[in-house]
Enzyme design. Structure first.
Site, PDB file in Angstrom:
ATOM      1  N   LYS A 112       7.297  -7.791   0.089  1.00 15.44           N
ATOM      2  CA  LYS A 112       8.550  -7.017   0.015  1.00 15.44           C
ATOM      3  C   LYS A 112       8.991  -5.949  -0.620  1.00 15.44           C
ATOM      4  O   LYS A 112       9.454  -4.870  -0.317  1.00 15.44           O
ATOM      5  CB  LYS A 112       9.972  -8.195  -0.081  1.00 15.44           C
ATOM      6  N   LYS A 195       3.759 -14.127  11.346  1.00 13.51           N
ATOM      7  CA  LYS A 195       5.028 -15.030  11.313  1.00 13.51           C
ATOM      8  C   LYS A 195       6.153 -14.546  11.942  1.00 13.51           C
ATOM      9  O   LYS A 195       6.469 -13.064  11.922  1.00 13.51           O
ATOM     10  CB  LYS A 195       5.612 -15.776  10.126  1.00 13.51           C
ATOM     11  N   LYS A 198      12.782 -12.108  10.286  1.00  6.87           N
ATOM     12  CA  LYS A 198      13.891 -11.502  10.283  1.00  6.87           C
ATOM     13  C   LYS A 198      13.708 -10.005   9.904  1.00  6.87           C
ATOM     14  O   LYS A 198      14.117  -8.999  10.744  1.00  6.87           O
ATOM     15  CB  LYS A 198      14.855 -11.975   9.274  1.00  6.87           C
TER      16      LYS A 198
HETATM   17  N1  AQP Z   1       8.382 -17.867  11.291  1.00  8.60           N
HETATM   18  C1  AQP Z   1       8.589 -18.906  10.766  1.00  8.60           C
HETATM   19  N2  AQP Z   1       8.235 -20.122  11.004  1.00  8.60           N
HETATM   20  C2  AQP Z   1       8.358 -21.241  10.558  1.00  8.60           C
HETATM   21  N3  AQP Z   1       9.422 -21.424   9.387  1.00  8.60           N
HETATM   22  C3  AQP Z   1       9.958 -20.268   9.259  1.00  8.60           C
HETATM   23  N4  AQP Z   1      11.066 -19.814   7.977  1.00  8.60           N
HETATM   24  C4  AQP Z   1      11.241 -18.587   8.233  1.00  8.60           C
HETATM   25  N5  AQP Z   1      10.529 -17.984   9.125  1.00  8.60           N
HETATM   26  C5  AQP Z   1       9.680 -18.938   9.707  1.00  8.60           C
HETATM   27  C6  AQP Z   1      11.638 -20.761   7.272  1.00  8.60           C
HETATM   28  O1  AQP Z   1      12.992 -20.784   7.453  1.00  8.60           O
HETATM   29  C7  AQP Z   1      13.725 -21.088   6.451  1.00  8.60           C
HETATM   30  C8  AQP Z   1      14.789 -20.401   6.037  1.00  8.60           C
HETATM   31  O2  AQP Z   1      14.331 -19.180   5.678  1.00  8.60           O
HETATM   32  P1  AQP Z   1      15.147 -17.800   4.918  1.00  8.60           P
HETATM   33  O3  AQP Z   1      16.352 -18.369   4.303  1.00  8.60           O
HETATM   34  O4  AQP Z   1      14.283 -17.118   4.061  1.00  8.60           O
HETATM   35  O5  AQP Z   1      15.751 -17.066   6.142  1.00  8.60           O
HETATM   36  P2  AQP Z   1      15.211 -15.731   6.577  1.00  8.60           P
HETATM   37  O6  AQP Z   1      15.493 -14.737   5.658  1.00  8.60           O
HETATM   38  O7  AQP Z   1      15.950 -15.475   7.825  1.00  8.60           O
HETATM   39  O8  AQP Z   1      13.777 -15.609   7.173  1.00  8.60           O
HETATM   40  P3  AQP Z   1      12.925 -14.823   7.543  1.00  8.60           P
HETATM   41  O9  AQP Z   1      12.670 -14.228   8.683  1.00  8.60           O
HETATM   42  O10 AQP Z   1      11.455 -15.603   6.754  1.00  8.60           O
HETATM   43  O11 AQP Z   1      13.049 -13.763   6.429  1.00  8.60           O
HETATM   44  P4  AQP Z   1      12.271 -12.384   5.823  1.00  8.60           P
HETATM   45  O12 AQP Z   1      11.906 -11.568   6.948  1.00  8.60           O
HETATM   46  O13 AQP Z   1      13.268 -11.687   5.059  1.00  8.60           O
HETATM   47  O14 AQP Z   1      10.830 -12.872   5.113  1.00  8.60           O
HETATM   48  C9  AQP Z   1      12.836 -21.155   5.303  1.00  8.60           C
HETATM   49  O15 AQP Z   1      12.427 -22.491   4.950  1.00  8.60           O
HETATM   50  C10 AQP Z   1      11.414 -20.561   5.954  1.00  8.60           C
HETATM   51  O16 AQP Z   1      10.461 -21.076   5.471  1.00  8.60           O
END
Ligand code: AQP
Length: 332
Positions: A112, A195, A198
């Site tokens: 990031k 993966k 978001k």
């Molecule tokens: N693609 C994924 N597959 C399985 N689990 C996932 N999680 C996130 N993406 C996947 C799990 O969701 C939970 C909450 O994650 P968070 O609070 O980090 O939510 P987020 O920021 O909306 O998730 P992102 O998309 O992963 O964000 P960025 O793009 O910022 O990195 C966690 O348990 C996570 O493992």
């Protein structure tokens, strides 16, 4: 009952399918068998800039989605992280016990911060995993249900719990990750090598649960597969089809083997059309239930207030014992 703890950021607005299948779905199941604590992690959210009005609205929206997904405030403790000040307090302690080098090895931060550039990266983003350590240890959690992307942070949490216990005497439960092999990583529909995320996925690569159901259906139908035509699970050779089969299997409870049989001799289009329909059936009531909770913010806020009270009772006890072990003079 063993205890579980997990959290989700309120930043995105809608949860995406990866959040749901990777984490939230397990939270719902675990509230039946575990003493479960789940939170909306607004302190984590401000590691990147947030608009205050949007943050407040998105915090309620995240809580509404958790309830819509099936969390039951009678069966679990649901709260907002900033309502429990002990998180920030224990995080400071953990900051002081974590090596700069070991924190620097966290791959999520490296990815990031490389994208944002050093001048736009906050120190808070760097110490994000350390706040997460405090989140988990405060509740003496035995297990932490998360997606695969969080495994390294849970490993660090274990190291720090052992370090604290070794230095000051047994204080914290050493937690284990609870990551399902099948859904620990849900992949981007357009780029199944990475993966669903978001911040990194393209609009077509991510299913946001609160989008119009027909938008989600369309995204399933245009998911990237491969030039072969066989519907078979093979994560290495056929990541796109395998991702669709995993989503299908998890949402319906049909095994992958049964799905392979069901679609033997059929084209990818048939699988996608059926899965698109399954997705619509799943997101439609989810959206409706979320809206019902949002329409009644007083009930929502009172659920969160009760949750915070229950969470604080546990967190305060753990923090007090950690402070005592460290040698802080009690405030009489
Ligand atoms: N693609 C994924 N597959 C399985 N689990 C996932 N999680 C996130 N993406 C996947 C799990 O969701 C939970 C909450 O994650 P968070 O609070 O980090 O939510 P987020 O920021 O909306 O998730 P992102 O998309 O992963 O964000 P960025 O793009 O910022 O990195 C966690 O348990 C996570 O493992």
């Amino acid at each position: 009952r063993p205890r579980v703890l997990s959290g989700i950021q309120p930043t995105a607005g809608s949860f995406h399918l990866g959040n749901y299948l990777g984490a939230v779905r397990q939270w719902v199941a675990l509230q039946e068998s575990h003493d479960a604590f789940y939170m909306v992690v607004d302190l984590h959210a401000i590691t990147v800039p947030q608009d205050p009005t949007a943050l407040r609205a998105n915090t309620r929206l995240a809580a509404a989605q958790l309830l819509a997904a099936g969390l039951d405030p009678e069966r679990c403790t649901l709260f907002v992280q900033s309502h429990v000040p002990e998180h920030a307090q224990l995080a400071w302690v953990m900051n002081c016990l974590t090596g700069f080098g070991e924190a620097s090895r966290m791959t999520q931060f490296k990815d990031k911060s490389a994208k944002q550039g050093a001048d736009r990266t906050s120190v808070g983003l760097f110490t994000y995993p350390i706040l997460q350590i405090a989140d988990i240890l405060l509740y003496q959690a035995n297990q932490v249900p998360v997606g695969e992307d969080q495994r390294q942070h849970i490993e660090l949490t274990r190291d720090l719990a052992e370090r604290f216990n070794g230095r000051y005497g047994d204080t914290f439960t050493v937690p284990a990750p609870y990551i399902l092999k099948e859904t620990g990583k849900v992949y981007d529909l357009q780029d199944p090598a990475v993966k669903m995320s978001k911040s990194a996925s393209s609009v077509k690569g991510i299913i946001n649960l609160l989008d119009e159901p027909k938008t989600s259906a369309k995204k399933i139908k245009s998911a990237v597969t491969d030039t072969d035509t066989v519907i078979r699970y093979d994560a290495e050779a056929k990541p796109g089809v395998s991702n669709l089969l995993t989503i299908y299997s998890t949402l319906t409870g049909e095994s992958i083997a049964d799905l392979e049989k069901k679609y033997e001799g059929k084209m990818y289009g048939a699988l996608k059309t059926d899965l698109a329909e399954i997705m619509v059936e799943f997101v439609t009531p989810f959206r409706d239930r979320t809206q019902e909770y949002l329409d009644d913010p007083e009930t929502l806020d009172s659920i969160l207030a009760k949750g915070a009270e229950k969470a604080r009772a546990v967190a305060a006890e753990t923090l007090a014992s950690a402070y005592d072990r460290i040698g802080f003079l009690p405030a009489k």
